[in-house]
Scaffold this motif. Structure first.
Motif, short mmCIF file in Angstrom:
data_model
loop_
_atom_site.label_atom_id
_atom_site.label_comp_id
_atom_site.label_asym_id
_atom_site.label_seq_id
_atom_site.Cartn_x
_atom_site.Cartn_y
_atom_site.Cartn_z
N PRO A 145 0.84 -1.21 0.00
CA PRO A 145 0.00 0.00 0.00
C PRO A 145 0.87 1.25 0.00
N ARG A 146 0.46 2.25 -0.75
CA ARG A 146 1.21 3.51 -0.77
C ARG A 146 1.25 4.14 0.62
N GLU A 147 0.19 3.99 1.39
CA GLU A 147 0.14 4.58 2.73
C GLU A 147 1.28 4.05 3.60
N ALA A 148 1.65 2.78 3.40
CA ALA A 148 2.71 2.18 4.21
C ALA A 148 4.06 2.82 3.92
N LEU A 149 4.23 3.40 2.75
CA LEU A 149 5.50 4.03 2.41
C LEU A 149 5.68 5.39 3.10
N GLN A 150 4.57 5.99 3.52
CA GLN A 150 4.66 7.34 4.06
C GLN A 150 5.53 7.40 5.31
N ASP A 151 5.35 6.43 6.20
CA ASP A 151 6.17 6.41 7.42
C ASP A 151 7.64 6.15 7.09
N ARG A 152 7.89 5.29 6.13
CA ARG A 152 9.28 5.03 5.73
C ARG A 152 9.92 6.27 5.15
#
Length: 282
Positions: A145-152
């Motif tokens: 999910p793109r959302e999961a990349l935001q924290d990274r």
């Protein structure tokens, strides 16, 4: 300057024309574009004259081959993603979903990458240009999910957290004049490969399976309706051209010029949401 009363009358007339047209054509192939999502706060690429309103987007070749271009893309995406993720379906999306639920088009084709048709309740949607809410590794094919990349991205680029900028189309932000050299682009945690949003970039081909599915839907239709698209991009225009070559009526609901104005059988320059809400089955 047009008065509110004149605007309302114009919208009512457009809705009546569209409702009359739809009664004559029960099997409609529907193609939507960026104009459907502007009321959700997502900017359009083009103005009403059909011209670009900002610099052209990144090409696939530049994204893959130029680390500096890739860093610029991901920096803009990092800053613009929160606003994109907050976008909600508007009246146009809900009207189309309601119509489908009441026997409207079996399939809906969209050039948008925002997933708002599905969030409004539409099913069997062909996302011609992909979806921005998912990323794919160009090396191993892994998806996340793109959302999961935001924290990274935040952990790797803390100096970019909280930066304010004007929202741009497709989930990025206008960050002109900034130095992107130090921005760390995300890599696949499985193989270390290049991550790319699962959308079709300029210079990249639309997957054949999506094009085939869309043409199959068109072959089952007796008319075509374009909503909120200038059709300046060939990936959408080809369906309008194919519809007319097959002798199908073509209706356009869009503010401003489109590439298919000269082949349309009905052109309505009116607000997408208000017109669809009034014209489609309740």
């Amino acid at each position: 300057m047009t008065s509110p009363a004149e605007t309302d009358r114009h919208a009512a007339l457009a809705a009546q024309q569209l409702a009359d047209w739809l009664r004559e054509h029960p099997r409609v192939f529907v193609l939507t574009g960026a104009g459907v999502s502007t009321d959700s706060g997502l900017p359009n690429y083009r103005g009403e004259d059909g011209r670009w309103q900002r610099k052209p987007p990144v090409t696939y070749q530049a994204f893959v081959g130029e680390p500096a271009t890739r860093a610029r893309y991901w920096a803009r995406s990092f800053v613009g993603w929160p606003a994109f993720a907050r976008a909600r379906p508007n009246a146009a999306h809900t009207a189309l979903a309601r119509w489908q639920a009441h026997g409207g088009p079996a399939r809906l084709v969209t050039q948008n990458v925002d997933g708002l048709h599905q969030r409004a309740g539409s099913t069997e949607v062909i996302d011609l240009h992909g979806r921005l809410d998912e990323a794919v590794c160009l090396d191993c094919g892994a998806r996340r999910p793109r959302e999961a990349l935001q924290d990274r991205l935040a952990a790797q680029n803390p100096d970019w957290i909280g930066l304010q900028a004007r929202t741009a189309p497709d989930g990025d932000a206008d960050l002109e004049g900034l130095d992107f050299a130090g921005f760390v682009s995300p890599q696949c945690e499985r193989c270390g490969g290049l991550l790319k949003p699962d959308v079709v970039f300029f210079g990249e081909n639309v997957p054949r399976a999506r094009v085939t599915a869309a043409f199959e839907a068109l072959q089952q239709a007796d008319a075509m309706l374009v909503v909120g698209s200038s059709l300046m991009v060939y990936s959408g225009y080809r369906f309008a051209r194919a519809a007319r070559e097959a002798g199908l009526p073509l209706a356009l609901l869009n503010r401003g010029v489109t590439r298919a104005d000269d082949i349309a059988t009905l052109k309505l320059e009116a607000d997408c949401g208000a017109t669809l809400q009034a014209a489609l089955p309740a």
